[in-house]
Design a protein around this motif. Structure first.
Motif: not given
Length: 187
Positions: A135-144
């Motif tokens: 979820d983290l690596f493919t979601g909107p927060l991946a670049d965060r």
């Protein structure tokens, strides 16, 4: 079982990344991360995975230790790769997907209105952590995903600040130390 609040300040700082999958990375690892290893035995696995996912109990077996280490290595390489602008490696994706393919923890509601998990096992907990990583690596927060800019730190965290310019894993520790150092250098 210890809660996160009952941990020493140094250990609590390890588990402030913003995501349980990144907190797993901070339990140790291979190579230069081996010095930080805290999961040596099945009892350690039970304790630390329960702390990460805030579980009251967790059943685990000896065969769960290699599974944890494989998943942790995959999440570690993927997270540091994303934080430094590198693409995900196929072997890391495979490790995370393999763990995520297991059935995850099953939530249940208790009579007092709280949430728990029905018969939590280490494999289910690792699946839950792998799914959090996906979820983290493919979601909107991946670049965060960031690496702490504090001297001698290097912990991972998710920058959930509005402007997206957070630099430290913890302002109370690394941010403050950096600002004090800069102030002393300027005087």
């Amino acid at each position: 079982m210890q809660s996160r609040a009952e941990l020493s300040p140094d250990l609590r700082r390890r588990f402030r990344s913003g995501r349980p999958a990144l907190d797993l990375v901070h339990t140790g690892g291979e190579g230069e991360l081996a010095v930080w290893e805290i999961v040596h035995t099945v009892a350690d696995l039970r304790r630390w995975v329960a702390v990460l996912l805030e579980l009251d109990e967790l059943s685990a077996e000896e065969s769960d230790l290699p599974a944890l280490r494989t998943l942790r290595a995959g999440i570690t390489h993927a997270a540091y790769g994303l934080a430094t602008g590198n693409p995900l490696r196929p072997e890391d994706i495979a490790a995370i997907n393999t763990a995520a393919a297991e059935p995850p923890l099953t939530p249940c509601m208790h009579a007092d209105g709280t949430v728990g998990y029905a018969s939590p096992t280490a494999r289910a907990a690792l699946s839950t952590l792998a799914r959090d990583a996906i979820d983290l690596f493919t979601g909107p927060l991946a670049d965060r995903i960031r690496i702490c800019a504090g001297e001698n730190c290097g912990l991972l965290f998710v920058d959930a600040s509005r402007p997206g310019r957070r630099r430290w894993c913890s302002m109370e520790r690394c941010g403050n130390l950096t600002k004090v150092r800069k102030y002393r250098e300027s005087t």
